[in-house]
Design a protein around this motif. Sequence first.
Motif, PDB file in Angstrom:
ATOM      1  N   THR A 332       0.851  -1.188   0.000  1.00 57.73           N
ATOM      2  CA  THR A 332       0.000   0.000   0.000  1.00 57.73           C
ATOM      3  C   THR A 332       0.891   1.245   0.000  1.00 57.73           C
ATOM      4  O   THR A 332       1.760   1.404   0.866  1.00 57.73           O
ATOM      5  N   LEU A 333       0.686   2.094  -1.022  1.00 52.98           N
ATOM      6  CA  LEU A 333       1.473   3.320  -1.180  1.00 52.98           C
ATOM      7  C   LEU A 333       0.591   4.547  -1.034  1.00 52.98           C
ATOM      8  O   LEU A 333      -0.627   4.476  -1.264  1.00 52.98           O
ATOM      9  N   ILE A 334       1.209   5.672  -0.707  1.00 51.06           N
ATOM     10  CA  ILE A 334       0.516   6.954  -0.826  1.00 51.06           C
ATOM     11  C   ILE A 334       0.451   7.279  -2.317  1.00 51.06           C
ATOM     12  O   ILE A 334       1.463   7.239  -3.025  1.00 51.06           O
ATOM     13  N   ASP A 335      -0.745   7.552  -2.808  1.00 50.78           N
ATOM     14  CA  ASP A 335      -0.940   7.762  -4.246  1.00 50.78           C
ATOM     15  C   ASP A 335      -0.469   9.157  -4.654  1.00 50.78           C
ATOM     16  O   ASP A 335      -1.244  10.116  -4.701  1.00 50.78           O
ATOM     17  N   TYR A 359      -2.293  -1.732 -10.340  1.00 59.58           N
ATOM     18  CA  TYR A 359      -2.360  -0.498  -9.539  1.00 59.58           C
ATOM     19  C   TYR A 359      -3.831  -0.195  -9.273  1.00 59.58           C
ATOM     20  O   TYR A 359      -4.610   0.041 -10.181  1.00 59.58           O
ATOM     21  N   ASP A 360      -4.218  -0.252  -8.005  1.00 54.12           N
ATOM     22  CA  ASP A 360      -5.626  -0.068  -7.635  1.00 54.12           C
ATOM     23  C   ASP A 360      -5.746   1.048  -6.593  1.00 54.12           C
ATOM     24  O   ASP A 360      -5.213   0.929  -5.493  1.00 54.12           O
ATOM     25  N   ARG A 361      -6.453   2.126  -6.954  1.00 54.55           N
ATOM     26  CA  ARG A 361      -6.674   3.190  -5.972  1.00 54.55           C
ATOM     27  C   ARG A 361      -8.159   3.415  -5.697  1.00 54.55           C
ATOM     28  O   ARG A 361      -8.538   4.402  -5.072  1.00 54.55           O
ATOM     29  N   TYR A 368      -8.425   7.040   1.983  1.00 51.89           N
ATOM     30  CA  TYR A 368      -8.344   8.080   0.954  1.00 51.89           C
ATOM     31  C   TYR A 368      -6.882   8.462   0.722  1.00 51.89           C
ATOM     32  O   TYR A 368      -6.108   8.670   1.654  1.00 51.89           O
ATOM     33  N   GLY A 369      -6.520   8.534  -0.548  1.00 50.67           N
ATOM     34  CA  GLY A 369      -5.153   8.931  -0.890  1.00 50.67           C
ATOM     35  C   GLY A 369      -4.165   7.789  -0.982  1.00 50.67           C
ATOM     36  O   GLY A 369      -2.986   8.011  -1.271  1.00 50.67           O
TER      37      GLY A 369
END
Length: 403
Positions: A332-335, A359-361, A368-369
């Motif tokens: 999990t990354l900060i988008d 890549y899934d946001r 959120y984010g």
Amino acid sequence: MISLNKIIQAKRNIDGFVAKTPFGFAPKLSKIAGADIYLKKENLQITGAYKVRGAFNKIANLDDNAKKCGVVAASAGNHAQGVAISAKHFGVKAIIIMPEAAPLSKVSGTKALGAEVILKGNNFDEAYAYALEYAKDNNMSFIHPFDDELVQAGQGTIALEMLDEVSNLDYMVVPVGGGGLISGVASCAKQINPDIKIIGVSAKGAPAMFESFKDKCQHNSKSVRTIADGIAVRDASQITLSHILECVDEMVQVDDEEIANAILYLLEQQKIMVEGAGAVSVAAILEGKFEFKKSAKIGAILSGGNIDVQTLSIIIEKGLLKSHRKMIINVTLIDKPGALMALGDVLRSTGANIVKIDYDRFSTKLSYGDAKITITLETKGKEHQDTIEKALKDAGYEFTQEF
């Protein structure tokens, strides 16, 4: 047991049409097992499986009137193709009843050989029941996949070929579904050399014959489930059970995981492609399912190679994960711009090769984010994967791994 004379006559009948398949020494497998292992490669038979031997011998023995009326068979695939090509050779009409879940490759292969295919039933036994009715209603000869002495004699020709090349075999390891193959092979081998040990191997997901052998009486199963569709027989045959009890020394079972491992081993190490049923003999050797002397000479029958491509693909993918040559991680990354590049730099520093990124946001499970990244990597073994895990942790990434 099936008389040796019938098996020798079957050999005369099939010569010139059915291939005499290779029976070769397997050095890598022998080293693992600590014995001399020889592989009988019926996966290289003209239809990709041994079944053509019995089918051809049976149809060769039909009288002219029976040939004129045509033949019917029930099969999960390999017997179907054996009957189809044999019927075509003799100019006989063939109707094949196959389970609705039969692999497309086997259905297509049977049609390509000139037979008419009818899909009926959830498994072999339901297809078989319908085929018997169809044959009776249409005055056609039913070609049984295993409950027929002429069919069993045809399958027994495999043992003749094996012993012709390696006369001092100590063991024969034979796949078991309905029992036609092992009935013929064991009958032949025991009459030539009573000291040969015959080991039958069945799939754990189709336990009827194994349980019948163990209790020395006929058992049926409520259902079958195994990747070895060629031996996925629900009910034990009293006819073949009688031959097995007389001629077979031991019966063992292998599960789907063990069968899949054997398929992958044969593909990678022996450069041989087999189906699930064709791999059970090697699975039994790899998993040490029966005891043998380290100096033993063991002949293992690879009964067929008609594996469904989708099944093979799944086996390969799972095998790569289990052998640590593929790694799937979720991070999990900060988008934000550069986040994925920074993760990529960490992975690049470990020498891992990225083959796929998802890549899934938009997942409702994410804050959120954030964005969920699923990365598939090519890796070089467990130590390499340990290095990757350490590099990710040192860089502050939290991740999970898929197996």
